[in-house]
Write a protein that holds these residues in place. Structure first.
Motif, PDB file in Angstrom:
ATOM      1  N   SER A  62       4.266  -1.927   0.508  1.00 41.67           N
ATOM      2  CA  SER A  62       3.143  -1.386  -0.885  1.00 41.67           C
ATOM      3  C   SER A  62       2.302  -1.559  -0.498  1.00 41.67           C
ATOM      4  O   SER A  62       1.401  -0.727  -0.997  1.00 41.67           O
ATOM      5  CB  SER A  62       4.062  -1.729  -1.961  1.00 41.67           C
ATOM      6  N   GLU A  63       1.603  -1.801   0.481  1.00 44.62           N
ATOM      7  CA  GLU A  63       0.469  -1.944   0.428  1.00 44.62           C
ATOM      8  C   GLU A  63      -0.271  -1.689   2.262  1.00 44.62           C
ATOM      9  O   GLU A  63      -1.703  -1.761   2.911  1.00 44.62           O
ATOM     10  CB  GLU A  63      -0.310  -3.929   1.023  1.00 44.62           C
ATOM     11  N   SER A 103       6.692   4.649   5.581  1.00 45.71           N
ATOM     12  CA  SER A 103       5.173   4.235   4.969  1.00 45.71           C
ATOM     13  C   SER A 103       4.266   3.972   6.163  1.00 45.71           C
ATOM     14  O   SER A 103       3.095   4.662   6.813  1.00 45.71           O
ATOM     15  CB  SER A 103       6.008   3.062   4.033  1.00 45.71           C
ATOM     16  N   ILE A 154       2.872  -7.214   6.308  1.00 46.91           N
ATOM     17  CA  ILE A 154       2.090  -6.601   5.307  1.00 46.91           C
ATOM     18  C   ILE A 154       3.244  -5.931   4.559  1.00 46.91           C
ATOM     19  O   ILE A 154       4.217  -5.298   4.982  1.00 46.91           O
ATOM     20  CB  ILE A 154       1.238  -5.365   6.238  1.00 46.91           C
ATOM     21  N   LYS A 155       3.108  -5.940   3.364  1.00 46.85           N
ATOM     22  CA  LYS A 155       4.063  -5.541   2.100  1.00 46.85           C
ATOM     23  C   LYS A 155       4.160  -4.025   2.279  1.00 46.85           C
ATOM     24  O   LYS A 155       2.944  -3.178   2.673  1.00 46.85           O
ATOM     25  CB  LYS A 155       3.622  -5.332   1.252  1.00 46.85           C
ATOM     26  N   GLU A 204      -3.536   0.880   2.650  1.00 45.60           N
ATOM     27  CA  GLU A 204      -4.834   0.456   3.351  1.00 45.60           C
ATOM     28  C   GLU A 204      -4.659  -0.446   4.057  1.00 45.60           C
ATOM     29  O   GLU A 204      -6.139  -1.451   4.718  1.00 45.60           O
ATOM     30  CB  GLU A 204      -5.325  -0.372   1.813  1.00 45.60           C
ATOM     31  N   LYS A 205      -4.227  -1.558   4.845  1.00 48.37           N
ATOM     32  CA  LYS A 205      -4.243  -2.642   5.081  1.00 48.37           C
ATOM     33  C   LYS A 205      -3.576  -2.734   6.741  1.00 48.37           C
ATOM     34  O   LYS A 205      -3.770  -3.574   7.564  1.00 48.37           O
ATOM     35  CB  LYS A 205      -3.596  -3.985   4.885  1.00 48.37           C
TER      36      LYS A 205
END
Length: 364
Positions: free
Chosen positions: A316-317, A204, A313-314, A320-321
């Protein structure tokens, strides 16, 4: 008579490097100490431990597969076989003490030691203990922990808060920034972002960085040191072709140079990465690996976030983040200084010596 000690565990750099740090500390205390590592065949320790100058024996063992239950059918057989292998190793080596640092091979080695009445020690580096360590902790001689508040997992009287052992090359690094810049062939005088997903890489994080290269390098004007892990290196090399302010590789062998060059860091939140970043005093954005046992990486990161010592930051995010968060932090000098100050307070540089001293006490 020389002391004989087995160090068991591995699987990732987060288990192997502290194990080697402890081994070196034991040797420093008594150069006659004989140390044998026990790891899992086919795993990273079988290469890294001999490189560090220590002998290692490999077990035929693997861990519980969370994504494919059918692959776990042979586990009981492998565990029984590994217990026989450990019995044979112990019979020949005759250890005075055994320490488990986590990873597949820790369990059968510590279990056998406890059955034979050999002093057994556990290093629980995470702030959320793993199930096998909780089980083994009941009969352990001592449990070394990276953080406080571990009484919910282990008998309080057996806990010793030592911090996590960081490689000497990092905790007592003398590498200057200019040397580090040469090491990574970084020429222009810009802020440097270090991205690392642990020794095995992080899908990721890699994908988010690949997607945000223009924003990081062109718009924010950052240099990039990017450790991708083996699975993503081909894609990353393709994406970064012709970018002189980017250094990319699957693994960084000399992390002291990476930390010396870095102004900002993006990383997973394994216990050893956290310990190293405390010592290196770097502003960091953590992206905890969500499938780690008991989600311990999130627990590790939250400890620092709650002390204003890191950002998080997770996973899963991340798409975008992550890049916007990095760019914002790169522009905010006062926030960088606050994070550096607060993470530095948490650093422990002599955990390896504290652990070695405790192991040696009953066998002096």
């Amino acid at each position: 008579m020389s002391k004989r000690i087995i160090i068991a565990g591995g699987g990732t750099g987060g288990h192997i490097f502290p194990a080697i740090a402890i081994a070196n500390a034991l040797r420093k205390m008594d150069s006659n100490t004989v140390i044998l590592f026990v790891g899992a065949k086919g795993r990273m320790e079988m290469e890294k431990v001999p490189q560090a100058g220590f002998e290692i024996k490999g077990l035929n063992i693997s861990g519980f597969n969370r994504s494919s239950l059918i692959k776990n059918i042979g586990l009981p057989f492998k565990l029984v076989r590994s217990l026989f292998q450990v019995g044979s190793i112990m019979k020949k080596f005759k250890p005075d003490a055994v320490i488990g640092v986590g990873g597949y091979s820790s369990f059968p080695v510590l279990r056998t030691a406890q059955a034979k009445g050999i002093p057994s020690y556990i290093l629980e580096s995470n702030s959320f203990a793993g199930k096998s360590n909780i089980l083994l902790g009941k009969k352990a001689t001592k449990i070394f922990t990276g953080t406080t508040g571990m009484e919910k997992f282990f008998p309080a009287e057996k806990i010793m808060v030592t911090g996590n052992p960081v490689r000497e090359s990092i905790s007592f690094s003398t590498v200057k920034r200019t040397e580090a810049e040469k090491f990574f062939s970084l020429d222009e005088n810009k802020k440097t972002l270090l991205v690392m997903g642990g020794s095995l890489g992080a899908k990721s994080i890699n994908e988010a960085i690949a997607g945000g290269l223009d924003e990081i390098v062109n718009k924010a004007g950052l240099r990039l040191i990017w450790q991708t892990g083996k699975n993503y290196i081909g894609v990353a090399r393709e994406k970064t072709k012709g970018r002189s302010s980017v250094w990319v590789n699957d693994f960084i062998g000399q992390m002291e140079f990476a930390y010396a060059a870095a102004d900002l860091v993006v990383a997973r939140a394994g216990a050893m990465t956290v310990a190293e970043l405390c010592v290196a005093e770097k502003p960091v954005v953590f992206v905890p690996y969500p499938f780690a046992a008991e989600d311990h990486q999130t627990a590790n990161a939250k400890l620092l976030v709650n002390k204003q010592a890191a950002e998080m930051i997770k996973d899963s995010e991340v798409m975008e983040k992550l890049v916007p968060a990095v760019v914002m932090l790169a522009k905010d000098e006062s926030r960088q200084q606050e994070l550096k100050r607060n993470i530095g307070v948490l650093a422990i540089k002599d955990a390896d010596r504290r652990i070695a001293t405790e192991i040696m006490k009953p066998i002096q």
